[in-house]
Design a protein around this motif. Structure first.
Motif, PDB file in Angstrom:
ATOM      1  N   ARG A  36       0.680  -1.354  -0.067  1.00 27.68           N
ATOM      2  CA  ARG A  36      -0.049   0.090  -0.176  1.00 27.68           C
ATOM      3  C   ARG A  36       0.683   0.958   0.083  1.00 27.68           C
ATOM      4  O   ARG A  36       0.653   1.999  -0.056  1.00 27.68           O
ATOM      5  N   GLY A  37       1.721   1.247   0.719  1.00 26.87           N
ATOM      6  CA  GLY A  37       3.287   2.750   0.655  1.00 26.87           C
ATOM      7  C   GLY A  37       4.408   2.301  -0.689  1.00 26.87           C
ATOM      8  O   GLY A  37       3.817   2.031  -1.532  1.00 26.87           O
ATOM      9  N   GLY A  38       5.012   3.126  -0.905  1.00 28.33           N
ATOM     10  CA  GLY A  38       6.125   3.170  -1.254  1.00 28.33           C
ATOM     11  C   GLY A  38       7.478   2.880  -1.289  1.00 28.33           C
ATOM     12  O   GLY A  38       7.211   2.188   0.116  1.00 28.33           O
ATOM     13  N   TRP A  39       8.601   3.054  -1.458  1.00 32.30           N
ATOM     14  CA  TRP A  39       9.712   2.817  -1.416  1.00 32.30           C
ATOM     15  C   TRP A  39      10.329   3.721   0.015  1.00 32.30           C
ATOM     16  O   TRP A  39       9.686   5.099  -0.342  1.00 32.30           O
ATOM     17  N   PRO A  40      11.273   3.655   0.450  1.00 37.13           N
ATOM     18  CA  PRO A  40      11.351   4.657   1.741  1.00 37.13           C
ATOM     19  C   PRO A  40      12.912   4.957   0.747  1.00 37.13           C
ATOM     20  O   PRO A  40      13.244   4.804   0.478  1.00 37.13           O
ATOM     21  N   ASP A  41      12.306   6.557   1.345  1.00 31.77           N
ATOM     22  CA  ASP A  41      13.270   7.851   0.695  1.00 31.77           C
ATOM     23  C   ASP A  41      14.767   8.385   1.211  1.00 31.77           C
ATOM     24  O   ASP A  41      13.689   9.402   2.092  1.00 31.77           O
ATOM     25  N   PRO A  42      14.954   7.558   1.541  1.00 31.34           N
ATOM     26  CA  PRO A  42      16.433   8.579   2.740  1.00 31.34           C
ATOM     27  C   PRO A  42      16.536  10.335   2.805  1.00 31.34           C
ATOM     28  O   PRO A  42      17.024  10.861   3.575  1.00 31.34           O
ATOM     29  N   THR A  43      16.142  10.050   1.401  1.00 29.62           N
ATOM     30  CA  THR A  43      16.648  12.000   0.788  1.00 29.62           C
ATOM     31  C   THR A  43      15.310  12.636   1.783  1.00 29.62           C
ATOM     32  O   THR A  43      15.381  13.711   1.830  1.00 29.62           O
ATOM     33  N   ARG A  44      14.375  12.160   2.103  1.00 27.66           N
ATOM     34  CA  ARG A  44      13.289  13.005   3.236  1.00 27.66           C
ATOM     35  C   ARG A  44      13.060  12.400   4.027  1.00 27.66           C
ATOM     36  O   ARG A  44      11.802  12.916   5.323  1.00 27.66           O
ATOM     37  N   MET A  45      14.160  11.466   4.690  1.00 21.65           N
ATOM     38  CA  MET A  45      14.213  11.001   6.152  1.00 21.65           C
ATOM     39  C   MET A  45      14.719  12.166   6.927  1.00 21.65           C
ATOM     40  O   MET A  45      14.853  12.736   6.164  1.00 21.65           O
ATOM     41  N   PRO A  46      13.763  12.599   8.605  1.00 19.05           N
ATOM     42  CA  PRO A  46      14.011  14.086   8.336  1.00 19.05           C
ATOM     43  C   PRO A  46      15.121  14.228   9.429  1.00 19.05           C
ATOM     44  O   PRO A  46      15.977  15.267  10.249  1.00 19.05           O
ATOM     45  N   ALA A  47      16.140  13.164   8.908  1.00 18.50           N
ATOM     46  CA  ALA A  47      17.570  13.263  10.967  1.00 18.50           C
ATOM     47  C   ALA A  47      18.007  14.045  10.726  1.00 18.50           C
ATOM     48  O   ALA A  47      19.258  15.014  11.744  1.00 18.50           O
ATOM     49  N   LYS A  48      18.926  13.870   9.864  1.00 20.24           N
ATOM     50  CA  LYS A  48      19.699  15.416   8.868  1.00 20.24           C
ATOM     51  C   LYS A  48      18.396  17.336   8.694  1.00 20.24           C
ATOM     52  O   LYS A  48      19.628  18.084   8.680  1.00 20.24           O
ATOM     53  N   THR A  49      18.063  17.184   8.941  1.00 18.70           N
ATOM     54  CA  THR A  49      17.452  18.368   9.201  1.00 18.70           C
ATOM     55  C   THR A  49      16.906  18.915  10.465  1.00 18.70           C
ATOM     56  O   THR A  49      17.060  18.268  11.493  1.00 18.70           O
ATOM     57  N   MET A  50      16.799  20.280  10.776  1.00 17.03           N
ATOM     58  CA  MET A  50      17.178  21.022  12.146  1.00 17.03           C
ATOM     59  C   MET A  50      15.850  20.900  12.544  1.00 17.03           C
ATOM     60  O   MET A  50      15.960  21.280  13.875  1.00 17.03           O
ATOM     61  N   ARG A  51      14.649  20.090  11.839  1.00 17.60           N
ATOM     62  CA  ARG A  51      13.284  20.149  12.631  1.00 17.60           C
ATOM     63  C   ARG A  51      13.331  18.523  13.142  1.00 17.60           C
ATOM     64  O   ARG A  51      12.033  18.291  12.821  1.00 17.60           O
ATOM     65  N   TRP A  52      14.090  17.421  13.126  1.00 16.30           N
ATOM     66  CA  TRP A  52      14.214  16.508  13.398  1.00 16.30           C
ATOM     67  C   TRP A  52      13.404  16.030  14.771  1.00 16.30           C
ATOM     68  O   TRP A  52      12.935  14.706  14.522  1.00 16.30           O
ATOM     69  N   GLN A  53      13.732  16.658  15.893  1.00 13.39           N
ATOM     70  CA  GLN A  53      12.996  16.304  16.859  1.00 13.39           C
ATOM     71  C   GLN A  53      11.443  16.333  16.749  1.00 13.39           C
ATOM     72  O   GLN A  53      10.700  16.128  17.464  1.00 13.39           O
ATOM     73  N   ARG A  54      11.267  17.637  16.020  1.00 14.69           N
ATOM     74  CA  ARG A  54       9.719  17.580  16.104  1.00 14.69           C
ATOM     75  C   ARG A  54       8.920  16.781  14.823  1.00 14.69           C
ATOM     76  O   ARG A  54       7.937  16.073  15.209  1.00 14.69           O
ATOM     77  N   ALA A  55       9.933  16.118  14.115  1.00 16.65           N
ATOM     78  CA  ALA A  55       9.175  15.330  12.912  1.00 16.65           C
ATOM     79  C   ALA A  55       8.929  14.606  14.019  1.00 16.65           C
ATOM     80  O   ALA A  55       7.947  13.603  13.656  1.00 16.65           O
ATOM     81  N   ILE A  56       9.823  13.492  15.224  1.00 11.65           N
ATOM     82  CA  ILE A  56       9.384  12.592  15.651  1.00 11.65           C
ATOM     83  C   ILE A  56       7.591  12.544  16.339  1.00 11.65           C
ATOM     84  O   ILE A  56       6.974  11.314  16.626  1.00 11.65           O
ATOM     85  N   LEU A  57       7.371  13.770  17.012  1.00 15.75           N
ATOM     86  CA  LEU A  57       5.975  14.141  17.077  1.00 15.75           C
ATOM     87  C   LEU A  57       5.407  13.991  16.255  1.00 15.75           C
ATOM     88  O   LEU A  57       3.845  14.196  16.873  1.00 15.75           O
ATOM     89  N   GLU A  58       5.549  14.245  15.164  1.00 13.97           N
ATOM     90  CA  GLU A  58       4.437  14.855  13.898  1.00 13.97           C
ATOM     91  C   GLU A  58       4.111  13.596  12.754  1.00 13.97           C
ATOM     92  O   GLU A  58       3.950  12.354  12.976  1.00 13.97           O
ATOM     93  N   ASP A  59       5.460  14.444  11.606  1.00 15.66           N
ATOM     94  CA  ASP A  59       5.009  13.571  10.542  1.00 15.66           C
ATOM     95  C   ASP A  59       5.670  11.893  10.367  1.00 15.66           C
ATOM     96  O   ASP A  59       5.641  10.839   9.661  1.00 15.66           O
ATOM     97  N   TRP A  60       6.486  11.390  11.892  1.00 18.56           N
ATOM     98  CA  TRP A  60       7.896  11.218  11.519  1.00 18.56           C
ATOM     99  C   TRP A  60       6.766  10.180  12.952  1.00 18.56           C
ATOM    100  O   TRP A  60       7.723   9.370  13.539  1.00 18.56           O
ATOM    101  N   ALA A  61       5.716  10.320  13.481  1.00 16.73           N
ATOM    102  CA  ALA A  61       5.672   9.257  15.047  1.00 16.73           C
ATOM    103  C   ALA A  61       5.458   8.283  14.507  1.00 16.73           C
ATOM    104  O   ALA A  61       4.998   7.743  13.511  1.00 16.73           O
ATOM    105  N   SER A  62       5.902   7.586  15.618  1.00 16.74           N
ATOM    106  CA  SER A  62       5.904   5.878  15.519  1.00 16.74           C
ATOM    107  C   SER A  62       4.018   5.209  15.172  1.00 16.74           C
ATOM    108  O   SER A  62       3.492   4.785  14.648  1.00 16.74           O
ATOM    109  N   ASN A  63       2.526   6.198  15.934  1.00 18.16           N
ATOM    110  CA  ASN A  63       1.552   6.431  15.649  1.00 18.16           C
ATOM    111  C   ASN A  63       0.908   7.089  14.373  1.00 18.16           C
ATOM    112  O   ASN A  63       1.075   7.821  14.038  1.00 18.16           O
TER     113      ASN A  63
END
Length: 522
Positions: A36-63
């Motif tokens: 149902r989903g696509g291939w994960p795209d490492p270039t769009r993973m947030p770990a190297k961005t300034m907002r990576w901590q916010r991403a854990i709580l929002e668009d990359w939250a586990s839920n």
């Protein structure tokens, strides 16, 4: 479309292992996987961005509900889940690789006793096969995934040599290990599906920490990096953004699957056999929506109840450094001891500190001088220990369909789950033991979180295997009792779940079932 031999629904841990094994063993079979989903795209993973901590709580939250609420690019093709009546919130990721894209990669096996809880302890249900029948498939799964660890763990029967040395300990793990040893309790470096050295064409872990928002260096062994390249090279066809909506059943046999593409256009894929590997929520949802008739379907949901305690230390530690879920663990209290007041046991797992913003989001109060002072006291001075308790199957813990149709064209899905008194007793016992470790390590204060709601990583048991069609959904080969050419190949098969993370067992079981289907279709 032209008929195929096998259509697999779901490209996560179970579906990937199944696809590779059946094609390897039976090259003449035509295998298609719908994801149902696509291939994960490492270039769009947030770990190297300034907002990576916010991403854990929002668009990359586990839920998935939190990700949908963010309204941003998520990487995961989610559907909402009504979890308002569940103590724990389901955590999953929908795309090639499944939840291994956003997992911690802690990779233990179940114990031999976990397959015989009814025989040994009078609780739960025995599996239709034992640890030693599954052992060769555990070994093969370890080989493909790549495991960093230390040979000789006395908590288990002997295993094949680990492919890589353990991940580095750091200050926190060294201190915790000494504390376990001072108490005379078992501890061991975790088996981690993470490269501690370069392996299988992928780099070693750089200890950056935010493993749950994807691994940009590809050190973490998600199945999009391990099984899928091998399966595709053998000739398996993987179709992405392909949402399975309905399994067609005629005269008690599946004839194919209707799925929708990214534009909502529907296709019918005829197949001789249908394999479903969509986790304990997604698999139950699709089987129920397809009219699979089983009294046990959707019931006996098991999460692994979880809680944790944080010990605070005066001196500076290195808590945020390294993989979040892979350090050391203890199975000192894993097996049943009825003197504790409950059957079965607990798994103690040394964890890492959360990201600073994640820690701040859980403070009371959330803002102001008191919150700032508490955060300064905790950050870089904390040792967390996670307690996982064994969940036992209870029919009232279940996944059901709602009357609403979701945008993906499937009925909505609802979870009802309440934690048993036995599970709370086991969590309390494990927390007390964890606090003994923290005191022995020098902690001056402890903070408990019990239960911890955002820990529903393990979605298990809703299409359980067994011999009785009244109490199980599939037989020992994963074949649905009522529709024998529909095979389940994920954690929803588990009759019982032990107290250890399930991914290693999911992969091993999928390999075993794929080999058996290949023989049946020869």
């Amino acid at each position: 479309m032209d008929p195929v031999d096998v259509v697999i629904i779901g490209a996560g841990c179970g579906g990937a292992a199944f696809a590779w094994q059946i094609k390897r063993q039976a090259p003449h079979l035509k295998i298609v996987c719908l994801e149902r989903g696509g291939w994960p795209d490492p270039t769009r993973m947030p770990a190297k961005t300034m907002r990576w901590q916010r991403a854990i709580l929002e668009d990359w939250a586990s839920n998935p509900n939190l990700r949908l609420k963010s309204g941003a690019y998520r990487g995961s093709n989610d559907y909402p889940i009504d979890d308002g009546n569940s103590v724990f919130k389901p955590l999953m990721w929908n795309g090639v690789g499944g939840s291994t894209v956003a997992w911690a990669a802690h990779f233990p096996r179940l114990h031999p006793s976990d397959f015989r809880t009814r025989t040994l302890d009078g609780v739960g249900d025995d599996w239709p096969f034992d640890y030693f029948e599954l052992e060769p498939w555990y070994d093969l799964n370890d080989e493909i995934m790549g495991v960093a660890g230390l040979d000789g763990d006395p908590a288990y029967p002997p295993k094949t040599p680990r492919a890589m040395p353990p991940l580095p300990f750091g200050t926190v793990a060294n201190r915790a290990a000494r504390a376990f040893s001072d108490l005379g309790w078992h501890w061991w470096p975790v088996d981690a599906a993470i490269n501690s050295v370069p392996h299988d064409g992928r780099d070693a872990c750089n200890n950056c920490g935010p493993c749950l928002i994807g691994c940009i260096p590809k050190a973490k062994a998600s199945v999009d990096l391990t099984y899928w390249p091998r399966a595709i090279a053998l000739g398996v066809e993987l179709r992405t953004i392909a949402i399975a909506r309905h399994i067609h059943i005629e005269a008690g046999r599946a004839t194919g699957v209707t799925y929708a593409d990214r534009h909502g256009t529907e296709y019918l894929q005829p197949a001789q056999a249908v394999v479903v590997a969509g986790n304990g929520v997604g698999t139950a949802r699709l089987l129920l929506a397809s009219g699979i008739d089983s009294p046990a379907l959707g019931r006996h949901l098991m999460y692994h109840p979880a809680a944790y305690v944080r010990g605070l230390f005066k001196d500076r530690l290195d808590g945020p450094v390294g993989p979040v879920g892979c350090s050391i663990y203890s199975h000192e209290f894993y097996e049943t001891d009825r003197a504790r007041g409950f059957e079965r046991g607990v798994h103690l797992q040394l964890s890492r500190e959360n990201a600073l913003a994640v820690q701040a989001s859980r403070l009371q109060p959330l803002w102001g001088a008191a919150a700032q002072a508490q955060l300064r006291e905790e950050f870089l001075h904390t040792m967390p220990i996670l307690v996982l308790a064994e969940d036992l199957p209870e029919a009232h813990n279940r996944v059901t369909l709602t009357r609403d149709e979701e945008p993906d064209g499937l009925p909505g899905v609802k979870i009802d789950y309440r934690m048993a008194e036995r599970a709370q007793k086991s969590l309390d016992y494990g927390l007390a033991r964890a606090e003994e470790v923290l005191l022995a390590a020098g902690a001056y204060r402890m903070i408990r979180v019990s239960p911890a709601p955002l820990t529903g990583w393990h979605l298990l048991g809703t299409a359980r295997m067994g011999d009785d069609p009244q109490t199980s959904v599939t037989d020992r080969k994963g074949r649905c009792h009522r529709v024998p050419n529909v095979i389940v190949a994920d954690g929803s098969l588990f009759p019982t779940v032990g107290a250890a993370n399930p991914a290693s067992t999911i992969g091993a079981v999928a390999l075993k079932l794929a080999a058996e289907l290949a023989e049946d279709m020869a």
